[in-house]
Write a protein that holds these residues in place. Structure first.
Motif, short mmCIF file in Angstrom:
data_model
loop_
_atom_site.label_atom_id
_atom_site.label_comp_id
_atom_site.label_asym_id
_atom_site.label_seq_id
_atom_site.Cartn_x
_atom_site.Cartn_y
_atom_site.Cartn_z
N ASP A 145 0.85 -1.18 0.04
CA ASP A 145 -0.01 -0.07 -0.03
C ASP A 145 0.79 1.12 -0.03
OD1 ASP A 145 -2.60 0.94 -0.04
OD2 ASP A 145 -2.41 1.56 2.09
N GLY A 146 2.16 1.24 0.18
CA GLY A 146 3.16 2.22 0.33
C GLY A 146 3.92 2.26 -1.28
N LEU A 147 5.05 1.49 -1.13
CA LEU A 147 5.88 1.37 -2.29
C LEU A 147 5.03 0.83 -3.33
CD1 LEU A 147 8.76 1.05 -3.56
CD2 LEU A 147 8.27 -1.36 -2.90
N GLY A 148 4.08 -0.29 -3.29
CA GLY A 148 3.34 -0.91 -4.51
C GLY A 148 2.43 0.16 -4.87
N LYS A 149 1.77 0.58 -4.35
CA LYS A 149 0.63 1.32 -5.01
C LYS A 149 1.29 2.35 -5.70
CE LYS A 149 -2.28 3.79 -2.33
NZ LYS A 149 -3.13 4.07 -1.38
N THR A 150 2.20 3.19 -4.93
CA THR A 150 2.80 4.40 -5.62
C THR A 150 3.34 4.06 -7.00
OG1 THR A 150 3.04 5.30 -3.52
CG2 THR A 150 4.56 6.08 -5.31
N ASN A 151 4.21 2.96 -6.86
CA ASN A 151 4.72 2.68 -8.26
C ASN A 151 4.00 2.10 -9.31
OD1 ASN A 151 7.26 3.33 -6.87
ND2 ASN A 151 8.13 1.20 -6.78
N GLN A 152 3.08 1.35 -8.81
CA GLN A 152 2.10 0.66 -9.79
C GLN A 152 1.18 1.86 -10.39
OE1 GLN A 152 -1.32 0.07 -10.00
NE2 GLN A 152 -1.39 -1.03 -11.78
N ARG A 153 0.93 2.53 -9.84
CA ARG A 153 -0.06 3.66 -10.36
C ARG A 153 0.73 4.65 -11.46
NH1 ARG A 153 -3.86 6.18 -5.62
NH2 ARG A 153 -5.45 4.43 -5.41
N ALA A 154 1.96 4.88 -10.89
CA ALA A 154 3.00 5.81 -11.84
C ALA A 154 3.28 4.91 -12.95
CB ALA A 154 4.25 6.08 -11.01
N LEU A 155 3.52 3.75 -12.99
CA LEU A 155 3.85 3.00 -14.05
C LEU A 155 2.54 2.93 -14.92
CD1 LEU A 155 5.87 1.31 -15.64
CD2 LEU A 155 5.21 -0.72 -14.35
N SER A 156 1.53 2.65 -14.48
CA SER A 156 0.06 2.39 -15.17
C SER A 156 -0.08 3.83 -16.04
CB SER A 156 -0.94 2.08 -14.36
OG SER A 156 -2.15 1.96 -14.91
N ARG A 157 0.13 4.87 -15.40
CA ARG A 157 -0.36 6.40 -16.15
C ARG A 157 0.72 6.49 -17.25
NH1 ARG A 157 -2.18 11.03 -12.32
NH2 ARG A 157 -2.51 11.84 -14.52
N LYS A 158 2.09 6.30 -16.75
CA LYS A 158 3.29 6.55 -17.78
C LYS A 158 2.90 5.57 -18.91
CE LYS A 158 8.25 6.01 -18.24
NZ LYS A 158 8.31 4.92 -19.51
N LEU A 159 2.65 4.38 -18.93
CA LEU A 159 2.43 3.46 -20.08
C LEU A 159 0.91 3.95 -20.79
CD1 LEU A 159 3.25 -0.17 -18.64
CD2 LEU A 159 4.58 1.28 -20.33
N ALA A 160 0.02 4.46 -20.10
CA ALA A 160 -1.20 4.78 -20.76
C ALA A 160 -0.89 6.30 -21.54
CB ALA A 160 -2.28 5.12 -19.54
N ASP A 161 -0.03 7.00 -20.99
CA ASP A 161 0.52 8.16 -21.79
C ASP A 161 0.99 7.99 -23.01
OD1 ASP A 161 -0.84 9.70 -20.06
OD2 ASP A 161 1.09 10.21 -18.64
N GLU A 162 2.00 6.91 -22.97
CA GLU A 162 2.79 6.44 -24.20
C GLU A 162 2.03 5.60 -25.24
OE1 GLU A 162 5.70 4.31 -22.24
OE2 GLU A 162 6.98 6.36 -21.60
N ALA A 163 0.85 5.00 -24.87
CA ALA A 163 0.29 3.88 -25.57
C ALA A 163 -0.43 4.57 -26.68
CB ALA A 163 -1.05 3.51 -24.54
N VAL A 164 -0.91 5.58 -27.04
CA VAL A 164 -1.46 5.88 -27.93
C VAL A 164 -0.20 6.09 -29.16
CG1 VAL A 164 -2.30 8.05 -29.26
CG2 VAL A 164 -3.21 7.61 -27.21
N ASP A 165 0.85 6.79 -28.95
CA ASP A 165 1.86 6.51 -29.94
C ASP A 165 2.17 5.17 -30.26
OD1 ASP A 165 1.89 9.17 -30.26
OD2 ASP A 165 3.52 9.58 -28.69
#
Length: 333
Positions: free
Chosen positions: A266-286
């Motif tokens: 709920d600390g390290l995991g949630k922070t990292n997973q959400r950040a990675l999920s958003r990063k990949l979503a932002d890159e996904a269109v291209d």
């Protein structure tokens, strides 16, 4: 001297019998079997590997996380059932609605356009709304340690570009085995086929269905771009990925272990997973464009909201005051 030694041994034996958890906490290796339907490259599995390493480092190798990704132990609903039965220690499901067979109020997460952006969703999930969802799951004999991210869902198909609700009419769409998803596609005049995520790629490949809807991270991780031509950025539903332990198994851990697991997930995991999920979503269109998909925006966002409004009516009719209370918690942010 003999009497003193005997007394000392007796005290040691009494302490050991009275405090087995303390000894287990220090000396025993704890192996945690955790399952998910997410593919190996999905942010959930990537983050689980990070959590695994963190737990091993912080416990001097005493906590071992065994990860079973990509539906290796079954579908979302199957692994949820196994976890509740104590056959799996923990699961990361693709949505809270994977527990709807036990408590249909978890369908609240499937309401279309409940959240307009990530910040609003995070505020709700990290606040009273998230606590309420955890409570619904925990009442089943579980302990929900964190709410990770599945993300905003988008529509894909292999027939035609979609920009307005009318473009969906007649398409054969895959729906998760969840009531509100079926209602959603009925509002769009689609033919609906219920399939588990583990069956979806082959169904698309064999033209059993024309399309599906999932977050961009899932479309990438599961290579749906190989069997789908068109993607429409609808952002119609935001879903979490609840990290859930069997309650009896969780309670068997000592307080020190529980604290470390909470910190890791709920600390390290949630922070990292959400950040990675958003990063990949932002890159996904291209990325998806480079793989040959045609990416479309919706013509009129409000038209989609209005077309899918009957899904909200259905939820309110079915779940009354309890359902309305959950909606109020979600929409207060």
């Amino acid at each position: 001297m003999k009497k003193g030694l005997a007394l000392l041994l007796a005290l040691v034996m009494v302490f050991a019998l009275a405090c087995p958890a303390a000894f287990a906490e220090k000396d025993d290796t704890i192996t945690i079997k955790i399952a998910t339907s997410m593919a190996q490259t999905h942010p959930v599995v990537v983050t689980l590997e990070e959590v695994k390493e963190y737990l091993s480092e912080q416990s001097d190798g005493k906590i071992v996380l065994e990860i079973y990704p990509a539906g290796a132990l079954g579908s979302n609903s199957e692994i949820a059932q196994q976890m509740i039965a104590g056959e799996i220690d923990a699961v990361v499901s693709g949505a809270c609605d994977n527990y709807a067979a036990f408590n249909p109020l978890t369908y609240v997460e499937d309401l279309p356009f409940l959240f307009s952006d990530y910040e609003t969703a995070y505020a709700a999930y990290d606040g009273e709304y998230g606590d309420a969802l955890k409570g619904l799951i925990d009442a089943l004999g579980c302990h929900t340690v964190s709410l990770w991210e599945n993300g905003f869902r988008q529509v894909t198909n292999d027939v035609r570009p979609v920009t307005k609700p009318a473009d969906m009419s007649g398409l054969k769409m895959r729906a998760a085995n969840a009531t509100l998803f079926i209602k959603l596609f009925e509002c769009l005049n689609c033919t609906v086929t219920m399939l588990d995520a583990t069956e979806l790629f082959s169904a698309l490949q064999q033209k059993m269905v024309d399309g599906q809807e999932n977050p961009l991270t899932m479309i990438l991780a599961n290579s749906y771009y190989e069997v789908q031509k068109y993607c429409t950025l609808t952002n119609h539903i935001y879903l979490s990925c609840p990290v859930v332990f069997n309650a009896s198994i969780w309670d068997s851990y000592g307080e020190e272990t529980q604290a470390l697991l909470t910190e890791a997930f709920d600390g390290l995991g949630k922070t990292n997973q959400r950040a990675l999920s958003r990063k990949l979503a932002d890159e996904a269109v291209d990325l998806l464009t480079s793989y040959g998909m045609e990416i479309n925006e919706v013509d009129d966002y409000q038209e989609w909201v209005d077309t899918l409004a009957p899904v909200w009516d259905y939820f309110r009719e079915q779940y009354g005051a309890e359902g309305e209370a959950l909606i109020e918690l979600a929409t207060k942010y």
